[in-house]
Enzyme design. Structure first.
Site, PDB file in Angstrom:
ATOM      1  N   HIS A 127      26.934  46.706  69.575  1.00  0.00           N
ATOM      2  CA  HIS A 127      26.159  47.150  68.659  1.00  0.00           C
ATOM      3  C   HIS A 127      26.480  48.255  67.932  1.00  0.00           C
ATOM      4  O   HIS A 127      26.374  48.352  66.638  1.00  0.00           O
ATOM      5  CB  HIS A 127      24.659  47.587  69.258  1.00  0.00           C
ATOM      6  CG  HIS A 127      23.726  48.371  68.309  1.00  0.00           C
ATOM      7  ND1 HIS A 127      22.559  47.273  68.088  1.00  0.00           N
ATOM      8  CD2 HIS A 127      23.494  49.358  68.106  1.00  0.00           C
ATOM      9  CE1 HIS A 127      21.816  48.029  67.388  1.00  0.00           C
ATOM     10  NE2 HIS A 127      22.314  49.440  67.329  1.00  0.00           N
ATOM     11  N   GLU A 128      27.190  49.383  68.604  1.00  0.00           N
ATOM     12  CA  GLU A 128      27.512  50.447  67.600  1.00  0.00           C
ATOM     13  C   GLU A 128      28.638  49.965  66.845  1.00  0.00           C
ATOM     14  O   GLU A 128      28.940  50.592  65.758  1.00  0.00           O
ATOM     15  CB  GLU A 128      27.756  51.763  68.593  1.00  0.00           C
ATOM     16  CG  GLU A 128      26.755  51.995  69.455  1.00  0.00           C
ATOM     17  CD  GLU A 128      25.410  52.516  68.532  1.00  0.00           C
ATOM     18  OE1 GLU A 128      25.428  52.765  67.192  1.00  0.00           O
ATOM     19  OE2 GLU A 128      24.274  52.352  68.982  1.00  0.00           O
ATOM     20  N   HIS A 183      27.651  48.720  63.535  1.00  0.00           N
ATOM     21  CA  HIS A 183      27.459  49.681  62.496  1.00  0.00           C
ATOM     22  C   HIS A 183      28.860  50.233  61.966  1.00  0.00           C
ATOM     23  O   HIS A 183      28.925  50.482  60.882  1.00  0.00           O
ATOM     24  CB  HIS A 183      26.615  50.850  63.133  1.00  0.00           C
ATOM     25  CG  HIS A 183      25.171  50.674  63.541  1.00  0.00           C
ATOM     26  ND1 HIS A 183      24.237  50.341  62.641  1.00  0.00           N
ATOM     27  CD2 HIS A 183      24.572  50.749  64.740  1.00  0.00           C
ATOM     28  CE1 HIS A 183      23.016  50.360  63.030  1.00  0.00           C
ATOM     29  NE2 HIS A 183      23.253  50.364  64.332  1.00  0.00           N
ATOM     30  N   GLU A 199      21.232  48.072  60.432  1.00  0.00           N
ATOM     31  CA  GLU A 199      20.816  47.449  61.580  1.00  0.00           C
ATOM     32  C   GLU A 199      21.253  45.927  61.743  1.00  0.00           C
ATOM     33  O   GLU A 199      21.298  45.389  62.935  1.00  0.00           O
ATOM     34  CB  GLU A 199      19.263  47.785  62.014  1.00  0.00           C
ATOM     35  CG  GLU A 199      18.918  47.678  63.517  1.00  0.00           C
ATOM     36  CD  GLU A 199      19.634  48.909  64.575  1.00  0.00           C
ATOM     37  OE1 GLU A 199      20.323  49.598  64.041  1.00  0.00           O
ATOM     38  OE2 GLU A 199      19.321  48.524  65.496  1.00  0.00           O
TER      39      GLU A 199
END
Ligand code: ZN
Length: 515
Positions: A277-278, A281, A307
């Protein structure tokens, strides 16, 4: 009345534009110092150093605010907004003038008294929230939320007075989005998600996640997640990975993107999906044009678009069978004791459990959106004056029961669970589900334009997908509104259909559902 400074009054538009860009870059450099202090606070700061850190952050924040509301910059932007350059310049010039001018106007329309009071009340409000949640005591939180919602209503009316108050707040996170459009999409999406959740939970065939709950030694986890982040394209010469209580991605400069995750020796997804997820980003941050650092052309389009990048790598790539076809041998090598008797299919199925639960941050991918849509409706009703703050707990519980079939046994597990409202982050929640919608639509478009994409993912070749995202999403910074960006990238208006299709496609089969 205010007379422009002579130097600004007589300068030609290109000179003014250059000066406005230089000022914006200096402001971004200052803001990056603030962000570095924030990263350090959450990863390295000695516990006793908190008070001095608060002073450091306060001092830098004051400089950033002064730079953002600088009078001379305001004059330049006013002149530029009315100049020929704003209509006939390049896309970058026109977009930069429009964005910088609008940012400036929003900032200077807020009275200093309102900014200071909001900052103070939100700091106290967050402290009250920590206690209220711990003791599950709504009465400790209610008076703070009354004040915070009132201050946010005032902010909404000042910063973009022509807009519906909720839209004015939403604009801080999702520029140009209208809550009536968001509500229309969510109202179509919600019953279909409820239907999928019910179909999954009532099915006799259910994935079992026992394989993920074995022992995964932490040192091996760390090597493994770094390898995965690197393989999907995260550049560790321009970034780092550290540990924090709540995972995040923070950018301290054009070549300095910092990810964090947390670790659980007995549950592999905590670190792996935190990092996917990170890193999603991070790939966005690393893909922004670095020549435009500090300018709208070098900044992320919105929280929703940000997101979309994290969710795309976390869910649409990371929970796919193709990803596990590639990743499983790597995982088995890293964790021979846990995985020597397992298969890629077993691990991938285990990642697709659907289990309605009370807490948003622990929710699975399918039920997650129900948590978000409910918060959006509630906060929008409060801002509009259709729902009193005092009635939030009951409204929360009734709605939760309707959507999830369970009633929260306490406010700590209900209306008090999230920090957002106590921190003044109103209008923020819908960007999570918008991110999921954007992500699914982008992934579907990427598959259409690269027919070999699924095969590439199964062989660990992620560069094509990343390049596609770089060209269609990352390269334009925030020169366009998010909806326009996604529409141009995918060739169609933003729609919930791809998210639903992708959820049914991945979650249906392991629950014995065909569609
Ligand atoms: Zn995120």
């Amino acid at each position: 009345m205010h007379t422009p400074s002579p130097a600004i009054g007589s300068a030609d538009p290109r000179t003014l534009y250059q000066a406005a860009c230089d000022h914006a870059r200096r402001t971004a450099v200052l803001a990056s110092v603030e962000s570095l202090l924030g990263w350090d606070e959450q990863t390295k700061l000695p516990t006793a150093a908190g008070a001095h850190r608060a002073e450091q952050v306060g001092a830098v924040a004051a400089l950033v605010h002064a730079s953002r509301t600088d009078r001379a910059q305001g004059e330049r932007l006013e002149r530029l907004a009315e100049s020929e350059l704003a209509r006939t310049g390049t896309e970058e010039e026109q977009g930069s003038i429009r964005r910088l001018h609008r940012d400036y106007q929003k900032q200077v329309r807020l009275p200093a008294r309102l900014v200071e009071e909001t900052a103070r009340v939100c700091i106290d409000g967050q402290q009250a929230w920590v206690v209220a949640r711990r003791e599950s005591d709504w009465s400790r939180m209610a008076p703070w939320l009354e004040r915070i919602f009132a201050l946010k209503r005032e902010q909404a009316a000042c910063q973009l007075p022509a807009l519906d108050p909720y839209d004015s707040l939403l604009d801080d996170y999702e520029p140009g989005a209208l809550s009536s459009d968001v509500a229309a999409v969510f109202d179509r999406l919600r019953p279909k998600i409820v239907e999928l959740v019910q179909a999954c939970t009532s099915s006799a065939i259910r994935p079992d996640d026992a394989v993920l709950r074995r022992q995964y030694p932490l040192a091996a986890q760390e090597r493994f997640v770094r390898e995965v982040a690197s393989r999907i394209g995260f550049d560790f010469s321009r970034g780092r990975l550290d540990t924090s209580t709540h995972p995040f991605c923070s950018t301290a400069g054009p070549h300095d993107c910092r990810l964090t995750t947390r670790w659980d020796e007995n549950f592999l997804p905590t670190s792996l999906f935190g990092v996917l997820h990170e890193a999603g980003h991070g790939l966005y941050e690393q893909g922004l044009p670095d020549g435009a650092y500090g300018l709208p052309g070098g900044e992320a389009a919105s929280l929703g678009v940000h997101e979309s990048q994290s969710r795309l790598w976390e869910n649409l790539v990371g929970r796919s069978s193709e990803f596990w076809a590639w990743c499983f041998p790597l995982a088995r090598e890293a964790f021979p004791d846990a995985l020597s008797q397992s298969s890629a299919a077993e691990v991938q199925r285990a990642l697709l459990t659907v289990r309605p639960s009370l807490i948003r941050v622990e929710a699975d991918e399918v039920t997650y959106n129900l948590h978000i849509m409910m918060r959006f409706d509630l906060e929008r009703s409060v801002i509009r004056g259709d729902l009193a703050v005092a009635d939030l707990p009951e409204a929360w519980n009734a709605r939760f029961e309707r959507d999830f079939g369970i009633r929260p046994p306490s406010d700590a597990e209900g209306v008090l669970q999230d920090i957002h409202w106590s921190a003044g982050l109103i209008g923020y929640f819908p960007t999570y589900t918008m991110g999921n919608i954007f992500a699914a639509q982008l992934m579907a478009a990427a598959e259409r334009s690269m027919p070999g994409l699924r095969n590439d993912l199964a062989s660990g070749r992620f560069a094509g997908l990343l390049q596609w995202l770089r060209e269609r999403v990352h390269s334009s910074g925030r020169l366009r509104d998010p909806q326009a960006l996604v529409t141009a990238a995918t060739g169609e208006a933003v729609s919930e259909r791809w998210l639903l299709e992708s959820l049914w496609h991945r979650y249906g089969p392991p629950h014995g559902l065909a569609r």
